[in-house]
Motif scaffolding. Structure first.
Motif, PDB file in Angstrom:
ATOM      1  N   TRP A  93      -4.021   0.807 -11.109  1.00  0.00           N
ATOM      2  CA  TRP A  93      -2.652   1.117 -10.712  1.00  0.00           C
ATOM      3  C   TRP A  93      -1.753  -0.051 -11.110  1.00  0.00           C
ATOM      4  O   TRP A  93      -2.064  -1.199 -10.828  1.00  0.00           O
TER       5      TRP A  93
ATOM      6  N   THR B 277       2.338  -1.548 -11.119  1.00  0.00           N
ATOM      7  CA  THR B 277       3.697  -1.430 -10.604  1.00  0.00           C
ATOM      8  C   THR B 277       4.641  -2.212 -11.504  1.00  0.00           C
ATOM      9  O   THR B 277       4.258  -3.234 -12.066  1.00  0.00           O
TER      10      THR B 277
ATOM     11  N   LYS C  90       5.269  -7.557  -3.020  1.00  0.00           N
ATOM     12  CA  LYS C  90       4.708  -7.553  -1.667  1.00  0.00           C
ATOM     13  C   LYS C  90       5.813  -7.674  -0.625  1.00  0.00           C
ATOM     14  O   LYS C  90       5.803  -7.003   0.407  1.00  0.00           O
TER      15      LYS C  90
ATOM     16  N   GLU D 209       7.687  -4.379  -0.362  1.00  0.00           N
ATOM     17  CA  GLU D 209       6.897  -3.362   0.349  1.00  0.00           C
ATOM     18  C   GLU D 209       6.874  -3.639   1.850  1.00  0.00           C
ATOM     19  O   GLU D 209       6.894  -2.722   2.658  1.00  0.00           O
ATOM     20  N   ARG D 210       6.844  -4.903   2.213  1.00  0.00           N
ATOM     21  CA  ARG D 210       6.844  -5.273   3.632  1.00  0.00           C
ATOM     22  C   ARG D 210       8.158  -4.851   4.295  1.00  0.00           C
ATOM     23  O   ARG D 210       8.196  -4.516   5.467  1.00  0.00           O
TER      24      ARG D 210
ATOM     25  N   GLY E  47       9.763  -2.269   3.514  1.00  0.00           N
ATOM     26  CA  GLY E  47       9.826  -0.811   3.576  1.00  0.00           C
ATOM     27  C   GLY E  47      10.322  -0.149   2.302  1.00  0.00           C
ATOM     28  O   GLY E  47      10.597   1.042   2.286  1.00  0.00           O
ATOM     29  N   THR E  48      10.446  -0.901   1.230  1.00  0.00           N
ATOM     30  CA  THR E  48      10.905  -0.327  -0.034  1.00  0.00           C
ATOM     31  C   THR E  48       9.759   0.415  -0.704  1.00  0.00           C
ATOM     32  O   THR E  48       8.629  -0.064  -0.703  1.00  0.00           O
ATOM     33  N   TYR E  49      10.068   1.571  -1.268  1.00  0.00           N
ATOM     34  CA  TYR E  49       9.037   2.309  -2.001  1.00  0.00           C
ATOM     35  C   TYR E  49       9.021   1.831  -3.443  1.00  0.00           C
ATOM     36  O   TYR E  49      10.042   1.850  -4.120  1.00  0.00           O
ATOM     37  N   ILE E  50       7.882   1.375  -3.892  1.00  0.00           N
ATOM     38  CA  ILE E  50       7.742   0.944  -5.284  1.00  0.00           C
ATOM     39  C   ILE E  50       6.789   1.914  -5.975  1.00  0.00           C
ATOM     40  O   ILE E  50       5.657   2.120  -5.522  1.00  0.00           O
ATOM     41  N   SER E  51       7.277   2.506  -7.064  1.00  0.00           N
ATOM     42  CA  SER E  51       6.448   3.493  -7.764  1.00  0.00           C
ATOM     43  C   SER E  51       5.270   2.811  -8.454  1.00  0.00           C
ATOM     44  O   SER E  51       5.366   1.671  -8.909  1.00  0.00           O
ATOM     45  N   LYS E  52       4.171   3.542  -8.514  1.00  0.00           N
ATOM     46  CA  LYS E  52       2.981   3.035  -9.186  1.00  0.00           C
ATOM     47  C   LYS E  52       2.535   4.084 -10.188  1.00  0.00           C
ATOM     48  O   LYS E  52       2.746   5.267  -9.978  1.00  0.00           O
TER      49      LYS E  52
END
Ligand SMILES: [Zn+2]
Length: 113
Positions: free
Chosen positions: A41, A43, A51, A54-55, A57-62
């Protein structure tokens, strides 16, 4: 003539010809059954920034990325490594060579501690 590997370093068997893939590192044309296939995977935002986001709460596409490497590059990058005569006979998957499962025949001395 003695053989170094039972399968001659390939999964070919008696199929004759395999499609050619290109090494992601050096660009060499390699038969698909001889190349080392790595799927992981990926990103667009990597490292500590990813990191942190993501902590929060942001959505990061993979996306799933598949790469092929020639044997020289796979050894150089540490994906596979040269093994002793005794070790080469053990049927261990490339992606998880050091895990020990219940009932595994892999001797303890081959495990990375
Ligand atoms: Zn290569």
């Amino acid at each position: 003539m003695p053989k170094k590997r039972k399968n001659r370093g390939r999964k070919l068997g008696d199929s004759g010809h395999e499609k050619i893939v290109q090494c992601a590192q050096c660009g060499r044309a390699v038969p698909a059954d001889k190349a080392v296939k790595v799927t992981r995977w990926v990103t667009p935002v990597g490292g500590s920034l990813g990191k942190d986001l993501e902590r929060q709460g942001t959505y990061i596409s993979k996306r799933l990325e598949t790469r092929y490497y020639c044997i020289s590059c796979a050894v150089y990058l540490g994906i596979v490594r040269p093994r002793s005569e005794e070790e080469r006979k053990l049927r261990i998957p490339i992606n998880r060579p050091y895990t020990r499962r219940k009932g595994s025949k892999l001797p303890l001395k081959f495990l990375r501690v």
